[in-house]
Design a protein around this motif. Structure first.
Motif, mmCIF file in Angstrom:
data_model
loop_
_atom_site.group_PDB
_atom_site.id
_atom_site.type_symbol
_atom_site.label_atom_id
_atom_site.label_comp_id
_atom_site.label_asym_id
_atom_site.label_seq_id
_atom_site.Cartn_x
_atom_site.Cartn_y
_atom_site.Cartn_z
ATOM 1 N N GLY A 117 -5.588 -2.006 -4.583
ATOM 2 C CA GLY A 117 -5.807 -0.584 -4.380
ATOM 3 C C GLY A 117 -6.256 0.165 -5.608
ATOM 4 O O GLY A 117 -6.584 1.355 -5.519
ATOM 5 N N TYR A 154 -7.759 3.218 1.334
ATOM 6 C CA TYR A 154 -7.799 3.427 -0.108
ATOM 7 C C TYR A 154 -8.144 4.846 -0.536
ATOM 8 O O TYR A 154 -7.872 5.226 -1.676
ATOM 9 C CB TYR A 154 -8.780 2.435 -0.746
ATOM 10 C CG TYR A 154 -8.355 1.001 -0.564
ATOM 11 C CD1 TYR A 154 -7.234 0.507 -1.222
ATOM 12 C CD2 TYR A 154 -9.048 0.144 0.273
ATOM 13 C CE1 TYR A 154 -6.826 -0.806 -1.062
ATOM 14 C CE2 TYR A 154 -8.656 -1.174 0.442
ATOM 15 C CZ TYR A 154 -7.545 -1.645 -0.224
ATOM 16 O OH TYR A 154 -7.138 -2.942 -0.064
ATOM 17 N N TYR A 206 0.834 -1.199 0.000
ATOM 18 C CA TYR A 206 0.000 0.000 0.000
ATOM 19 C C TYR A 206 0.867 1.247 0.000
ATOM 20 O O TYR A 206 0.602 2.206 -0.705
ATOM 21 C CB TYR A 206 -0.914 0.029 1.224
ATOM 22 C CG TYR A 206 -1.989 -1.015 1.217
ATOM 23 C CD1 TYR A 206 -2.896 -1.104 0.170
ATOM 24 C CD2 TYR A 206 -2.127 -1.916 2.273
ATOM 25 C CE1 TYR A 206 -3.900 -2.060 0.160
ATOM 26 C CE2 TYR A 206 -3.130 -2.870 2.280
ATOM 27 C CZ TYR A 206 -4.012 -2.939 1.215
ATOM 28 O OH TYR A 206 -4.996 -3.878 1.218
ATOM 29 N N THR A 243 -12.909 -0.678 -5.043
ATOM 30 C CA THR A 243 -11.460 -0.795 -5.136
ATOM 31 C C THR A 243 -11.086 -2.272 -5.149
ATOM 32 O O THR A 243 -11.829 -3.123 -4.640
ATOM 33 C CB THR A 243 -10.761 -0.081 -3.967
ATOM 34 O OG1 THR A 243 -9.349 -0.086 -4.171
ATOM 35 C CG2 THR A 243 -11.063 -0.765 -2.643
#
Length: 745
Positions: A406, A77, A34, A337
């Motif tokens: 993501g 996100y 991430y 997402t």
């Protein structure tokens, strides 16, 4: 007493993660992925999320753990939180000691000045006696709101008798907030403290409390420890408590005298407020100030859970102008997402889809794959959905490399199944008549029936007026039907005007009487399923005005708008504009596109009846609905139209639906023309639809929209059994107000 050493806390956190099925290594790997995908940020962002469904007494909840997932995915996100910096405590993990220790270790000890910190709580709330007497109820009792941890093993009857309880009080939260070094703190509280138990098809997030209860000795000692650490005298402590929140902002799901709902949706349960809040933020294009965000979230929450109006409190006036969570959005707006998947099929989190349209995102719906800036990377087609988790496959010339963790997806085409039904819950007030009601409802086409409180989402409840549910009504006593009358309620047990018969009417006779209303309500439900103000790519705006003057309310397509402007905030403590009977209105629809659009405007009154106020010239010519590029349609237009639009009874919520289509509305016009000819409807006047007519008109409208969708380049991906609604071809907006009695009437 409840402090935990760093090593102990890490061991505790590890056990919590293991309970969720994730190892330390999984969390670290995900966090690194991430972090690489998101833009760098100078401030650290920390979150503690608490959700409790499982309580050791007979009043369990169902949606609180879902709330935690909603918040977690939103923070990761859309706001760029690293998963390693989000700690979630759910069910058995969320003991009193663990919650307090986690707040200290995860937030207080780690958050530095300028960092962002978030605390979310979903679970039961209650109240205990408050020796500081900061707040008094209507009876003059000094009470403090509380959170009920999962290890609170007192039965509901024991709480009614009184004594000490192991709750975490609001004063303790204030002390913990005071200890934070950062001012960028947000507490989101989805619980309440009154009216517990079941209500209609909802569960209330509270258990019994009152002045008969008091905080236990552990709570008092814990507060004393913090008073000492913060160097606060009793006098200064009380003064600061009375002054308001200690840091940042507190967003509450309901006001002090209201209920917070645990509600069923399409295949999952969640807090009505948390669902609306997180879904709303997913779809925002800009960094909206907290003040207007809560106002807009409040409108939808109130419609979903009657009598629940979120509110907020901040430290310092400047905080109102800050974005939610004191943090700018990191990515483009989205409905979904990618959270996993392999082999060409990806797993989606569908947190940006609203409750009205979530049913349309099963198999067949099409989403546009975009990067963090919103640039198109291709299309995916929904293969299945289980609650808020979907699975999809790429179509067209999709950039396969863009299908990564993501990655964002925006709505392109939602699908309206041919077998959409109106779901009616059988309320407990029917008593022994439930079986008779169910049998009668099963004979009506496109109506489903099942007992309330079975975990299924319903549009309405069928029930009788009783002494118990009369107390939930907000209408004047003289407007409430007699006890024993059968009719329709909202899922929160507010009655639907015009649906009740005589007291003692057999329930099968009531169902027969309501047949035409069911058809009207189904038509209204269908048209609400296509509302898309946040996802439409057309540039359209609509306002409700006093004739050619003051704007009372406005709406616009968020993504289609060239420049974002805010709708007027609700006045006073009401989530909707209140308009007295007799108020004259005008509606304006502005086509900001560089192409002509075809427009229809519908009104749904508190009884569920539908009126078409535009078009109002009953000809077969397609230009009857046309609004040219850059022009504004006014309804009625002075000097042209021979009618006036006036707020009328029945009292309640009125919804104006504005539909602007890039496709001609030929079938809709033909349907309206046939209805007008059959009923002798005069041209140039609004047309109220009855019996079969609302369904006929809406089906024709959906056929028109489907034709435009299938001509838009994705026809090969749509099943012939569904009707598609394309965001590049339709803007479907809503303006809502409440009709009330004239002053001094």
């Amino acid at each position: 007493m409840y402090s935990i050493k760093r090593r102990q806390f890490l061991q505790f956190a590890g056990s919590a993660i293991a309970t969720l099925g994730l190892s330390h290594l999984d969390i670290i790997r995900q966090g690194n992925r991430y972090a690489r995908a998101l833009a760098p940020d100078t401030s650290r962002k920390l979150a503690l999320l608490v959700g409790i469904n499982a309580y050791p007494f007979d009043n369990e909840l169902s949606g609180c753990v879902t709330d935690v997932e909603m918040q977690k995915n939103l923070l990761i996100y859309r706001f760029g939180f690293n998963p390693k910096d989000i700690l979630a405590l759910t069910d058995s993990q969320a003991t009193r000691q663990n919650i307090l220790a986690a707040f200290e270790e995860h937030l207080i000890k780690q958050a530095k000045p300028g960092d962002v910190a978030v605390f979310h709580y979903s679970g039961h709330g209650s109240r205990v006696a408050d020796p500081e007497c900061i707040y008094k109820d209507r009876e003059g009792n000094c009470l403090n709101s509380t959170f009920v941890p999962t290890d609170n093993n007192l039965s509901l009857k024991a709480r009614e008798k009184g004594g000490e309880v192991p709750d975490i009080t609001g004063h303790t939260l204030w002390l913990l907030m005071s200890a934070l070094q950062t001012e960028n703190f947000t507490a989101v509280l989805d619980s309440c403290h009154s009216g517990g138990g079941k209500r209609g098809n909802l569960t209330v997030r509270s258990i019994g409390g009152g002045s008969q209860l008091k905080a236990n000795q552990a709570e008092i000692e814990y507060q004393q420890q913090w008073l000492s650490k913060l160097n606060l005298s009793p006098q200064e402590y009380k003064r600061q408590l009375q002054a308001g929140v200690a840091k940042g902002a507190v967003i509450a799901s309901a006001r002090l005298d209201q209920l917070a709902a645990d509600a069923p949706f399409s295949g999952f349960k969640a807090g009505a407020f948390t669902y609306v809040m997180t879904q709303y933020i997913w779809q925002q294009t800009g960094n909206e100030p907290l003040e207007s965000a809560v106002a807009n979230i409040g409108r939808s929450t109130t419609q979903m859970s009657a009598g629940q109006n979120p509110e907020y409190e901040v430290k310092g006036a400047n905080s109102e102008g800050q974005p939610v969570y004191f943090q700018k959005l990191q990515t483009a707006p989205a409905e979904a997402t990618i959270t996993g998947g392999e082999g060409g099929e990806v797993e989606l989190w569908l947190g940006g889809i609203n409750s009205y349209s979530i049913r349309t995102f099963d198999k067949g719906a099409i989403l546009t794959l975009v990067d963090a800036s919103g640039k198109k990377q291709g299309l995916v087609r929904m293969e299945s959905r289980n609650g808020l988790i979907g699975r999809a496959k790429p179509i067209e010339n999709t950039n396969i490399d863009a299908l990564k963790l993501g990655a964002l997806l925006q709505e392109r085409v939602r699908v309206i199944p041919a077998d959409v039904t109106l779901r009616i819950g059988l309320d407990q007030s029917l008593g022994n008549d439930k079986a008779e009601a169910e049998a009668a409802l099963r004979l009506i086409k496109q109506v489903e029936a099942f007992p309330a409180q079975q975990g299924k989402e319903v549009e309405y409840l069928l029930g009788r007026i009783t002494s118990d549910n009369r107390q939930f009504q907000t209408k004047p006593t003289e407007d409430i039907p007699a006890p024993g009358s059968a009719g329709l309620f909202t899922p929160a047990l507010e009655l639907i005007p015009g649906s009740f018969g005589a007291a003692g009417e057999p329930v099968s006779a009531a169902v027969t009487r309501l047949k035409s209303k069911f058809k009207s309500l189904l038509a209204a439900h269908l048209v609400k399923m296509i509302l898309n103000p946040a996802s439409s790519q057309l540039n359209v705006a609509a306002t409700m005005n006093l004739p050619d003057s003051e704007i009372l309310a406005s709406t616009f397509t968020v993504r289609g708008a060239a420049g974002k402007t805010e709708a007027p905030a609700p006045q006073g403590r009401n989530p909707f504009k209140q308009l007295p009977v007799g108020t004259r209105l005008q509606f304006q629809v502005t086509n900001k596109e560089n192409r002509d659009l075809h427009v229809s405007v519908l009104v749904i009154d508190p009884e569920g009846e539908m009126t078409v106020i535009f078009p109002n010239t009953w000809t077969a010519a397609q230009d009857a609905t046309l609004v040219k590029a850059g022009e504004t349609l006014r309804i009625p237009e002075q000097g042209k139209d021979s009618f006036k639009l006036t707020v009328q009874k029945p009292l309640g919520i009125v919804e104006i639906l504005v539909l602007a289509s890039g496709t001609p509305l030929g079938e809709s016009l033909k349907a309206l023309q046939a209805i007008a000819a059959r009923g002798g409807q005069a041209r140039g006047k609004p047309m109220t639809l009855a019996d079969e007519d609302p369904k006929i008109v809406i089906d024709s409208l959906l056929d028109d929209l489907n034709r435009g969708t299938r001509g838009g380049g994705v026809v090969a991906e749509l099943d012939e059994s569904v009707r598609g609604v394309d965001t590049t071809q339709l803007a479907a907006l809503s303006i809502t107000f409440e009709s009330v009695e004239k002053p001094n009437a």
